[in-house]
Write a protein that holds these residues in place. Structure first.
Motif, PDB file in Angstrom:
ATOM      1  N   ASP A  85     -47.516  29.890  43.930  1.00 49.12           N
ATOM      2  CA  ASP A  85     -47.807  28.376  44.146  1.00 49.12           C
ATOM      3  C   ASP A  85     -48.563  27.770  42.930  1.00 49.12           C
ATOM      4  O   ASP A  85     -48.078  26.558  42.609  1.00 49.12           O
ATOM      5  CB  ASP A  85     -48.998  28.305  45.472  1.00 49.12           C
ATOM      6  CG  ASP A  85     -48.240  28.289  46.741  1.00 49.12           C
ATOM      7  OD1 ASP A  85     -46.995  28.390  46.867  1.00 49.12           O
ATOM      8  OD2 ASP A  85     -48.784  28.653  47.790  1.00 49.12           O
TER       9      ASP A  85
ATOM     10  N   GLN B 214     -45.744  27.234  40.396  1.00 48.10           N
ATOM     11  CA  GLN B 214     -44.987  26.046  40.814  1.00 48.10           C
ATOM     12  C   GLN B 214     -45.531  24.687  40.727  1.00 48.10           C
ATOM     13  O   GLN B 214     -45.096  23.683  40.101  1.00 48.10           O
ATOM     14  CB  GLN B 214     -44.439  26.318  42.437  1.00 48.10           C
ATOM     15  CG  GLN B 214     -43.406  25.298  42.776  1.00 48.10           C
ATOM     16  CD  GLN B 214     -43.087  25.409  44.171  1.00 48.10           C
ATOM     17  OE1 GLN B 214     -43.666  26.040  45.079  1.00 48.10           O
ATOM     18  NE2 GLN B 214     -42.107  24.532  44.506  1.00 48.10           N
TER      19      GLN B 214
ATOM     20  N   GLY C 292     -37.429  30.436  54.527  1.00 44.74           N
ATOM     21  CA  GLY C 292     -36.742  29.431  53.732  1.00 44.74           C
ATOM     22  C   GLY C 292     -36.722  28.045  54.269  1.00 44.74           C
ATOM     23  O   GLY C 292     -37.026  27.035  53.598  1.00 44.74           O
TER      24      GLY C 292
ATOM     25  N   VAL D  12     -39.983  26.481  54.312  1.00 49.93           N
ATOM     26  CA  VAL D  12     -40.443  26.084  52.873  1.00 49.93           C
ATOM     27  C   VAL D  12     -39.794  24.778  52.582  1.00 49.93           C
ATOM     28  O   VAL D  12     -40.294  23.892  52.154  1.00 49.93           O
ATOM     29  CB  VAL D  12     -40.134  27.215  51.945  1.00 49.93           C
ATOM     30  CG1 VAL D  12     -40.302  26.546  50.531  1.00 49.93           C
ATOM     31  CG2 VAL D  12     -40.672  28.411  51.998  1.00 49.93           C
TER      32      VAL D  12
ATOM     33  N   SER E 157     -45.532  27.167  51.975  1.00 50.56           N
ATOM     34  CA  SER E 157     -45.191  27.216  50.502  1.00 50.56           C
ATOM     35  C   SER E 157     -44.376  28.091  50.225  1.00 50.56           C
ATOM     36  O   SER E 157     -44.283  29.183  50.822  1.00 50.56           O
ATOM     37  CB  SER E 157     -46.678  26.880  49.544  1.00 50.56           C
ATOM     38  OG  SER E 157     -47.299  28.328  49.737  1.00 50.56           O
ATOM     39  N   VAL E 158     -43.840  28.071  48.803  1.00 50.15           N
ATOM     40  CA  VAL E 158     -43.253  29.316  48.504  1.00 50.15           C
ATOM     41  C   VAL E 158     -44.069  30.300  48.347  1.00 50.15           C
ATOM     42  O   VAL E 158     -43.649  31.526  48.733  1.00 50.15           O
ATOM     43  CB  VAL E 158     -42.289  29.029  46.875  1.00 50.15           C
ATOM     44  CG1 VAL E 158     -41.824  30.168  46.436  1.00 50.15           C
ATOM     45  CG2 VAL E 158     -41.518  27.687  46.984  1.00 50.15           C
TER      46      VAL E 158
ATOM     47  N   ILE F 299     -34.774  31.420  46.748  1.00 48.35           N
ATOM     48  CA  ILE F 299     -36.090  30.455  46.286  1.00 48.35           C
ATOM     49  C   ILE F 299     -35.642  29.562  45.136  1.00 48.35           C
ATOM     50  O   ILE F 299     -36.303  28.370  45.326  1.00 48.35           O
ATOM     51  CB  ILE F 299     -36.920  31.393  45.676  1.00 48.35           C
ATOM     52  CG1 ILE F 299     -37.693  32.371  46.706  1.00 48.35           C
ATOM     53  CG2 ILE F 299     -38.256  31.030  44.815  1.00 48.35           C
ATOM     54  CD1 ILE F 299     -38.551  33.850  46.151  1.00 48.35           C
TER      55      ILE F 299
ATOM     56  N   MET G 151     -35.529  26.767  48.281  1.00 47.00           N
ATOM     57  CA  MET G 151     -36.968  26.655  48.720  1.00 47.00           C
ATOM     58  C   MET G 151     -37.557  25.684  47.706  1.00 47.00           C
ATOM     59  O   MET G 151     -38.145  24.739  48.112  1.00 47.00           O
ATOM     60  CB  MET G 151     -37.723  27.911  48.552  1.00 47.00           C
ATOM     61  CG  MET G 151     -37.167  28.803  49.775  1.00 47.00           C
ATOM     62  SD  MET G 151     -38.232  30.169  50.080  1.00 47.00           S
ATOM     63  CE  MET G 151     -37.100  31.360  50.918  1.00 47.00           C
ATOM     64  N   VAL G 152     -37.453  26.076  46.495  1.00 46.63           N
ATOM     65  CA  VAL G 152     -38.316  25.215  45.337  1.00 46.63           C
ATOM     66  C   VAL G 152     -37.827  23.736  45.402  1.00 46.63           C
ATOM     67  O   VAL G 152     -38.491  22.671  45.247  1.00 46.63           O
ATOM     68  CB  VAL G 152     -37.802  25.765  44.166  1.00 46.63           C
ATOM     69  CG1 VAL G 152     -38.761  24.699  43.079  1.00 46.63           C
ATOM     70  CG2 VAL G 152     -38.649  27.227  44.090  1.00 46.63           C
TER      71      VAL G 152
ATOM     72  N   HIS H   9     -36.569  22.321  47.989  1.00 48.37           N
ATOM     73  CA  HIS H   9     -36.971  21.937  49.545  1.00 48.37           C
ATOM     74  C   HIS H   9     -35.459  21.450  50.071  1.00 48.37           C
ATOM     75  O   HIS H   9     -35.413  20.372  50.856  1.00 48.37           O
ATOM     76  CB  HIS H   9     -37.922  20.664  49.751  1.00 48.37           C
ATOM     77  CG  HIS H   9     -39.327  21.279  49.378  1.00 48.37           C
ATOM     78  ND1 HIS H   9     -40.085  22.164  49.785  1.00 48.37           N
ATOM     79  CD2 HIS H   9     -39.982  20.847  47.966  1.00 48.37           C
ATOM     80  CE1 HIS H   9     -41.058  22.317  49.343  1.00 48.37           C
ATOM     81  NE2 HIS H   9     -41.324  21.473  48.171  1.00 48.37           N
TER      82      HIS H   9
ATOM     83  N   GLY I 100     -37.972  32.675  41.439  1.00 49.58           N
ATOM     84  CA  GLY I 100     -36.976  33.696  42.028  1.00 49.58           C
ATOM     85  C   GLY I 100     -36.870  34.806  41.547  1.00 49.58           C
ATOM     86  O   GLY I 100     -36.982  35.827  42.109  1.00 49.58           O
TER      87      GLY I 100
END
Lengths: 578, 609
Positions: free
Chosen positions: A44, A47, A262, A265, A271-272, B61, B65-66, B68, B295
């Motif tokens: 997190d 990111q 997924g 998220v 969160s990831v 990911i 995911m990143v 969204h 990822g």
């Protein structure tokens, strides 16, 4: 469970270790959940707010947690994991000690093979349960509870998905391995069968060759081999599914978590980092889930095995000293059988047997094979006990003489010689605390073993039995005789104990014995009457009871069974002479 | 009491690879090369499909995911599931084919060993204990199977998996992450190897010590009466306790080895995660390149984690290779043993044997330098019964052995109906010259199967007739299942006398023209059975050429002629009375060995004359 409760006293001895172990497990688990958590936070951070100093901090935390986890893993193994080995040792010791108190009725009922199986295979199953089952179960349980809570804290729906799938790992393990055990036993049985076949063939190779059976033996072995391979493949057909299925089930959980997690998220629910953390927890649970399945099986095996061990452990020794035992430290050697009866099951082997053996005399017991001669003689040192009537020594019921005194006074040479796989010397002095060299020499001389020693390369130090020289039947019997004489017994029992000794040596032994057995009582049986006809008194057993008593000449004139037996023996030899 | 046997498997550690031995193994595997190839193909498939999961996680990911964006997750789920199903099938099939090949190879090998043993001369069995032969047949063959199914193939599998992981990390993730992963692998490899070496020693200790505990236990259970009668419970317990403690010490060593090894694995696992996070995090923060994504970091951790198991496996397999090489060495050593020489070309096949036996200047020794029979010549006419007497070691048993061609003589000739037995097929010799051997060997099975052995040409009726003939029928009939009564291993459920009668029946059922009997000094045979045996012996000899190694006085009085052997030479022959009258060696032997059998009957003898 009721069988495993017998383990509690054994485990109780190691309370402290077990508690320390439990604490180590708890602490270890606490450290092990740190890594996924830190990893999630790091993701997190990477990111949303990259920071090198935070990164360093996280890396340090992970290393620190790994060190903590390693230390407690060590602590767990140094405490509770050792306990299973201690319990195994205690249990085996207790079993051995108990076996020593059990009498021949028990050993008659239970086959050596069966008993050995209980003390080896069953003992092992119990140990495995204690080690794998009990110890792993604790850590598995702690891990499951802690991780489940942490997973639910991240997202309970996701946790639900994971926990809907993961138990299948345990269930598969339980279900498949139960069938597997059956098939495995079939494989083992066939292996035993095939081995026996081969072993008998090798031992009997002379017969196989003499009767030109080689090709047919090869064919028979091939068939057994065929069956063995067949059963093996049938086992593998099923066992081969176990691990692929495990991978599959765990994979399904991973895939579903990847998809649902997924989506969550993407929907900003988690969160990831939380997803990665969740994923890591999922992986952590794989092994505990498998081991849970293991444990359930092991529990069942352990319980069944413990029951089989307890069956032996709870057997009460029948022949032992009681409150009625008198403080006697020595006996004179007068024996009396008073209305003695012994039965095996519902059949009476002996009934209403009464006779006296004066101190210092020799009494021979004669009768057809299986009439109960050995049984009767076994009553004196209480190898077994009369079901009615009593056996008296110096007028005291043998059951009231301390077992130690009684057996110390008796030298018993049985029909079937049992020697230990040790040196001849160790076998000869087996029954005495501090063997005296001169006495040993005398015993070897009386038993006519002395002359054989020269032929053996290591003389008295020759190792006999399994790993050493195999003695002839006669040599074995004479060793057993030396062993009994060595004890300087007040009462000597010779139970057909010279059957493999040639007649000439037999008479040498008997005359030697006569020399040292003055003032001592002798009870003797033999296949041939000629061996025992010089006895002071001859007791004839017929149909389980005494039919005649007297000296050789008296009995011959009596014209009963004894006279008939002796006549037949003479007749046979006469025939030989023609 | 220190002589309890130790394990037979205290093998010396040797090479893990021996080209010569492996080349000899190849022919056993080649018949199944197709299946082996299939197994390898599935193995490759499994390894590759196992790489898919972490990769899909990385894609999910980084791409979805990143950002969204959940749109592509369904595709990923489907791909993931396909990979799982494929992996499941491949893994199962790989295992199946591998085990299949292993089982087939073992099957062939066991048959081969067993068949080879059947062809070996008795000389071989004289010097090789049954236990060691059993070990060849079971443990050593198993060790070779381990080599094949768990060793070679799974090592290849592990290598493929490792290689795949390294390649994917290098090319699909980033070389920096791959290097970190590669850096920790040697630590695990070295730790595993050290652990394996230690465990091997510890396990061997445990095995040996446990087998001592069990051997002691077994001996004490069997001899418990003796222990109790001699008041030795306390001493024996002390001895047992010592062995038990000894075993516990070895077991605790194994716990200790694990307690060191497992923390190392745990720590290295944490260390690799930390290092990957360090490098990957730096890559992302400092923008080292597009390869550094969240990822990729997660996938790198999963890949590294998955590399641990194959590394540990390979370290483990090394021991397995060593054992397998030692095992194959022993197996081939056995298969290299010379079988009995083949029958001569165009052997003489006798029809209607009359049963004339002739020894022409026969010299024989188990060791050619020390002959036990020296220049022995004699003739036995068809139907004649002959007893061979002599002191222990005079060569009586050897005479029987060479007549059955268990051993070949060094010089001279043995003739059956004027044909040298070496010119006849070995099987024919043994068919014509039947032998009742000293230790009456019974096999597990039934009475019937023990009398006819595998020879189905012998009918139930013939079996019964044979038993009646030798006086065995009576006691057999009294058994609960009669002729189908179960004979346990080594005939343990029969008395020595009964075993001997069954062995007689077996010889009669095969109806040889010449009969050899080793009349053993049986102990503990009661008077009745003794009488039955003697009667049976007498009938066996009637009208059939028979050679008997006599123990019983009865027997030597009933034969036509007695051959007296002394130190490997034939010193006298004739019937009982002639030989006694000659007052030679037989006379002395008779006084020494046989006369006492009749001593108690001395008075009867007097009055009978």
């Amino acid at each position: 469970m009721q069988h495993l409760k017998y383990l509690f006293p054994y485990a109780g001895k190691y309370k402290v270790r077990i508690i320390l172990g439990l604490l180590s497990i708890l602490s270890g688990t606490a450290f092990s959940v740190v890594q996924p958590y830190v990893l999630g936070r790091a993701i997190d951070m990477l990111q949303h707010g990259p920071s090198l100093s935070l990164l360093t901090w996280y890396v340090a935390l992970i290393i620190g947690a790994a060190i903590g986890q390693a230390i407690f893993a060590f602590a767990q193994r140094s405490t509770v994991s050792r306990v299973s080995r201690f319990i195994e040792y205690d249990l085996r010791s207790a079993a051995f000690r108990h076996l020593q108190t059990l009498d021949q009725r028990f050993y008659g009922e239970m086959h050596t093979g069966d008993l050995m199986a209980r003390l080896t295979n069953d003992m092992n199953a119990v140990r495995q349960f204690v080690q794998m089952g009990a110890v792993n179960f604790m850590s598995t349980l702690v891990m499951l509870v802690v991780v489940a809570i942490l997973m639910a804290l991240i997202n309970w729906q996701l946790a639900l998905v994971a926990f809907a799938v993961l138990p299948f790992v345990s269930i598969t393990m339980v279900v498949v391995s139960r069938t597997l055990q059956k098939r495995f036993r079939a494989v083992q049985d066939q292996f035993g069968h095939m081995s026996t076949q081969a072993q008998e063939n090798f031992s009997g190779i002379r017969v196989v060759k003499a009767f030109v059976q080689e090709d047919r033996e090869i064919e028979a072995f091939r068939r057994a081999n065929d069956e063995y391979v067949g059963r093996n493949l049938s086992y593998v057909r099923l066992s081969g599914i176990l691990w692929p299925l495990m991978f599959f089930v765990v994979g399904i959980a991973m895939a579903l978590v990847l998809f649902i997690g997924g989506t969550k998220v993407a929907d900003h629910v988690i969160s990831v980092g939380q997803f990665v953390q969740f994923n890591a927890y999922l992986l952590m649970l794989t092994w505990p889930m498998i081991s849970l399945g293991y444990t359930i099986n092991m529990y069942q095996q352990g319980a069944a095995s413990m029951a089989r061990i307890m069956e032996v452990m709870q057997r009460q020794p029948q022949i032992r000293d009681t409150g009625r035992t008198l403080p006697i430290s020595e006996v004179e050697g007068e024996i009396e059988f008073r209305n003695v009866g012994v039965r095996y099951g519902d059949t009476w082997v002996l009934r209403g047997v009464s006779f006296k053996v004066p101190r210092g005399s020799t009494t021979a017991i004669v009768g057809m094979t299986g009439v109960g001669k050995s049984t009767l003689m076994g009553l004196v040192p209480r190898v077994l006990e009369a079901d009615e009537g009593e056996v008296l020594i110096d007028g005291v019921d043998v059951r009231r003489i301390p077992l130690d005194t009684l057996r110390r006074s008796v030298g018993h040479v049985p029909q079937e010689t049992f020697l230990f796989s040790a040196t001849l010397r160790e076998n000869a002095v087996f029954g005495v605390e501090e063997p005296d060299e001169r006495h040993l020499e005398k015993s070897l001389r009386v038993s006519q073993l002395a002359k054989d020693l020269e032929q053996l390369r290591d003389g008295l130090e020759t190792v006999v039995g399994e790993r050493g020289v195999s003695l002839s039947g006669g040599q074995k019997q004479r060793t057993a005789l030396a062993r009994a004489v060595m004890r300087d017994p007040t009462i000597l029992i010779l139970d057909d104990s010279m059957s493999s000794v040639d007649t000439q040596t037999q008479s040498q032994i008997l005359s030697g014995l006569r020399g040292i057995m003055e003032n001592r009582t002798t009870l003797i049986t033999a296949m041939r009457i000629s061996t025992i006809k010089d006895a002071d008194q001859i007791v004839v057993l017929e149909n389980g009871t005494v039919s005649e008593v007297g000296s050789h000449t008296q009995l011959l004139t009596g014209g009963g069974l004894y006279a008939r037996m002796y006549r037949r023996e003479l007749l046979r030899q006469e025939l030989e002479v023609d | 009491m220190r002589a309890y046997f130790s394990s037979d498997q205290d093998e010396v550690l040797g090479k893990a690879y021996d080209g010569r031995l492996v080349r000899r193994l190849v022919p056993y595997i080649t018949p199944y090369w197709r299946f082996l190839l299939l197994a390898l193909a599935f193995l490759l498939g499994t390894s590759l499909l196992d790489l898919v999961g972490p990769w899909l996680t990385k894609v999910a990911i980084d791409r979805y995911m990143v950002k969204h964006d959940a749109s592509g997750l369904k595709v990923i789920l489907v791909l993931y599931l396909l990979a799982l199903i494929g992996g499941f099938a491949f893994r199962y099939l790989q295992n199946w084919y591998m085990v299949y090949v292993g089982q087939k190879v073992m099957y062939d090998l066991r048959n081969r060993i067993f068949a080879h043993l059947q062809r070996l001369p008795l000389r071989f069995f004289d010097t090789h204990p049954v236990g060691s032969l059993m070990t060849r047949l079971s443990n050593d063959v198993d060790a070779l199977n381990d080599l094949l199914t768990q060793g070679l193939v799974s090592m290849i599998g592990d290598a493929i998996t490792l290689l795949g992981i390294i390649i994917v990390m290098f090319f699909a993730l980033s070389w920096q992450l791959a290097l970190v992963g590669l850096a920790v692998m040697p630590i695990i490899a070295v730790a595993s190897r050290i652990f394996q070496i230690a465990m091997r020693v510890i396990f061997r200790n445990m095995r040996v010590r446990l087998s001592r505990v069990n051997a002691f236990l077994n001996e004490n259970i069997t001899g418990m009466v003796t222990v109790q009668l001699f008041n030795r419970e306390h001493t024996m317990f002390g001895e047992f306790d010592r062995l038990n403690q000894h075993y516990r010490a070895a077991a605790l060593q194994s716990v200790f080895a694990y307690s060191l090894f497992m923390p190392i694995v745990i720590f290295v696992g944490g260390l690799s995660a930390a290092l990957l996070l360090w490098v990957g995090g730096h890559g992302i923060i400092s923008h080292w390149g597009t390869a550094f994504t969240l990822g990729a970091l997660v996938a790198a951790m999963q890949y590294t984690d998955r590399a641990f198991q194959p590394i540990r496996d390979i370290a483990d397999k090394f021991n397995l290779l060593q054992s397998a090489m030692a095992a194959s060495e022993r197996i081939f050593g056995l298969l290299d043993q010379e079988p009995e020489p083949p029958d001569v070309e165009n052997p003489v096949r006798l029809q209607g044997v009359r049963g004339r036996i002739e020894f022409k200047r026969v010299t024989f020794g188990y060791d050619p330098d020390h002959p036990v029979l020296k220049d022995v010549s004699f003739v036995i006419n068809p139907g004649e019964s002959v007893a061979i007497v002599g002191a222990t070691g005079a060569g009586k048993t050897s005479l029987i052995s060479i007549l059955s061609r268990f051993y070949d003589i060094q010089s001279g000739q043995i003739l059956l109906d004027d044909v040298d037995i070496r010119d006849m097929p070995r099987a024919d010799v043994r068919r014509h010259i039947g032998a009742v051997l000293q230790d009456s060997v019974l096999f597990s099975g039934t009475i019937t199967s023990n009398i006819r052995l595998h020879n189905t040409d012998i009918t139930d009726e013939q079996v019964r007739r044979a038993a009646v003939f030798v006086n065995a029928d009576n006691f057999i009939q009294r058994l609960p299942d009669g002729y189908d009564h179960v004979v346990r291993e080594r005939g343990a459920n029969f008395s020595a006398g009964q075993r001997q009668l069954i062995a007689f029946a077996r010889a009669i059922a095969f109806d040889p023209e010449v009969l050899l009997v080793l009349d053993e000094a049986t102990s503990s045979v009661d008077t009745e059975t003794e009488a039955l045996i003697q009667e049976a012996l007498e009938r066996l000899m009637q009208g059939r050429t028979s050679i008997i190694i006599a123990h019983r006085l009865f027997t030597i009085r009933h034969v036509d002629r007695i051959l007296v052997l002394h130190r490997g030479r034939l010193v006298e022959q004739g019937n009982h009375d002639e030989l006694l009258a000659a007052e030679g060696y037989y006379h002395r032997l008779y006084q020494l060995q046989y006369q006492e059998q009749e001593q108690p009957a001395g008075t009867a003898l007097e009055s009978g004359r």
